[in-house]
Scaffold this motif. Structure first.
Motif, short mmCIF file in Angstrom:
data_model
loop_
_atom_site.label_atom_id
_atom_site.label_comp_id
_atom_site.label_asym_id
_atom_site.label_seq_id
_atom_site.Cartn_x
_atom_site.Cartn_y
_atom_site.Cartn_z
N ALA A 125 0.82 -1.20 0.00
CA ALA A 125 0.00 0.00 0.00
C ALA A 125 0.86 1.26 0.00
O ALA A 125 0.52 2.25 -0.66
CB ALA A 125 -0.94 -0.01 1.20
N ALA A 131 -3.41 7.96 4.49
CA ALA A 131 -3.72 6.73 3.76
C ALA A 131 -3.92 5.62 4.79
O ALA A 131 -3.10 5.44 5.68
CB ALA A 131 -2.61 6.37 2.78
N VAL A 186 -5.36 1.48 5.22
CA VAL A 186 -5.85 0.22 4.67
C VAL A 186 -6.99 -0.29 5.54
O VAL A 186 -6.87 -0.34 6.77
CB VAL A 186 -4.72 -0.83 4.61
CG1 VAL A 186 -5.28 -2.20 4.22
CG2 VAL A 186 -3.66 -0.41 3.61
N LEU A 246 -8.53 0.79 0.34
CA LEU A 246 -7.60 1.86 0.72
C LEU A 246 -8.33 3.20 0.72
O LEU A 246 -8.97 3.59 -0.26
CB LEU A 246 -6.43 1.92 -0.26
CG LEU A 246 -5.34 2.95 0.05
CD1 LEU A 246 -4.57 2.56 1.30
CD2 LEU A 246 -4.39 3.09 -1.14
N PHE A 250 -6.66 -2.88 -6.03
CA PHE A 250 -6.93 -1.88 -4.99
C PHE A 250 -8.30 -1.25 -5.24
O PHE A 250 -8.59 -0.78 -6.34
CB PHE A 250 -5.86 -0.79 -5.01
CG PHE A 250 -4.60 -1.14 -4.29
CD1 PHE A 250 -4.32 -0.60 -3.04
CD2 PHE A 250 -3.68 -2.03 -4.85
CE1 PHE A 250 -3.15 -0.93 -2.37
CE2 PHE A 250 -2.52 -2.36 -4.19
CZ PHE A 250 -2.24 -1.83 -2.94
N VAL A 294 -10.04 1.88 -4.12
CA VAL A 294 -9.56 3.13 -3.52
C VAL A 294 -10.72 4.10 -3.34
O VAL A 294 -11.53 4.32 -4.24
CB VAL A 294 -8.48 3.78 -4.41
CG1 VAL A 294 -7.92 5.03 -3.74
CG2 VAL A 294 -7.38 2.78 -4.74
N VAL A 317 -1.19 3.86 6.79
CA VAL A 317 -0.05 3.83 5.88
C VAL A 317 0.65 5.18 5.93
O VAL A 317 1.87 5.27 6.00
CB VAL A 317 -0.50 3.50 4.44
CG1 VAL A 317 0.68 3.55 3.48
CG2 VAL A 317 -1.17 2.14 4.39
#
Length: 229
Positions: free
Chosen positions: A7, A21, A23, A40, A66, A68, A101
Motif C-alpha cells: 500500500a 492513507a 488500509v 484503501l 486496490f 480506492v 499507511v
C-alpha cells in the motif's frame, strides 16, 4: 505487513501528495480470502483531478486489485456525513479502524473526531423507524400470502434484510449492506439473531415470518393504515 508495504508503494505511485492513507477491510483485519482486494482510503489536498472532492476507483497494482476511496479533506467530511445520515458510514469505519499507511497528527485528529460519531451510533427518528416498520409489514404480508417458490425466496431475503436493519437501528447500531449486514448483526444478542437467521437459512418461510412479527412487535408493532410516508 507485506500489504502495508504494498500500500505504501501504491500511494507513492498514485497519490504521492496524500496526507492520510489507511488500509481497511479484510486486509486490515488479517482476514483476506482468495478474492480479496485491498481497500484503501486516501485523503489529501489536490490528489484528484479537475477539482474533484471525492472518487472511488479500482486499480491493478503489482498483481493486486486496490479499491480506492480518495477524498479531499472537505470531500471526506461531506461523504462521511452523508454516509452517517444513511446509517452506513463505511469510510468512517475505514478511517477509525484501519491500519495507517500515512497519518501523523492529521490522522489522529480525524480519528478522534469521527470516533465520537461511531461511538454515538446512528440517529434514526421515529418517522424513519415507522417507515421501516411500514415496509416490513407490507413485505411480510406478501411473504405469508405468496405461493410461488421463487417469489417466496425473494420476499424472504427482502424481509430478512429489512428486519435486520430495524433490529440494528433500534439497538443503536450501525447497519451494513451485503456481507457486512450479518457482521453487524453479530453485535446483537446471539439468541435474538438466531431466532431470525435460523429459519431464513433453512428456508422455513413461515417460521421466518413469525420471527419477523416478533421483531416488529418489539419495535412498536405493525404499521399500515394511516401511516403517512
Amino acid at each position: 505487513m507485506e500489504y502495508i508495504d504494498l500500500a505504501e508503494r501504491f500511494v507513492a505511485a498514485h497519490f504521492p501528495n496524500a496526507s492520510i492513507a489507511v488500509v481497511g477491510g479484510s486486509t486490515a483485519r488479517g482476514e483476506r480470502t482468495r478474492t480479496s482486494d485491498v481497500d484503501l482510503l486516501v485523503i489529501g489536498d489536490a490528489i484528484l483531478p479537475d477539482g474533484q472532492i471525492g472518487a472511488a476507483l479500482t486499480v491493478d497494482f503489482e498483481g493486486e486489485v486496490f479499491e480506492v476511496f480518495a477524498y479531499s479533506p472537505m470531500g471526506f467530511t461531506e461523504w462521511a456525513e452523508r454516509s452517517v445520515a444513511q446509517h452506513r458510514p463505511v469510510i468512517v469505519h475505514m478511517l477509525v479502524e484501519g491500519v495507517p499507511v500515512r497519518g501523523g497528527d492529521d490522522l489522529d485528529d480525524m480519528r478522534r473526531r469521527w470516533s465520537k460519531t461511531l461511538d454515538a451510533g446512528p440517529e434514526a427518528d421515529e418517522h424513519e423507524l415507522g417507515f421501516r416498520r411500514y415496509v416490513i409489514t407490507d413485505v411480510l404480508d406478501d411473504l405469508r400470502d405468496a405461493s410461488d417458490p421463487l417469489e417466496r425466496k425473494v420476499l424472504a431475503a427482502t424481509v430478512f434484510e429489512r428486519t435486520a436493519e430495524l433490529m440494528l437501528l433500534t439497538a443503536g447500531k450501525w447497519i451494513g449492506t451485503g456481507k457486512y449486514l450479518p457482521r453487524r448483526l453479530r453485535a446483537l444478542p446471539s439468541e435474538r439473531v438466531d431466532a431470525l437467521a435460523e429459519p431464513y437459512l433453512r428456508g422455513d418461510h413461515d417460521a421466518l415470518a413469525d420471527a419477523v412479527e416478533h421483531e416488529l412487535l418489539s419495535a412498536g408493532g405493525r404499521v399500515q393504515v394511516g401511516f403517512v410516508r
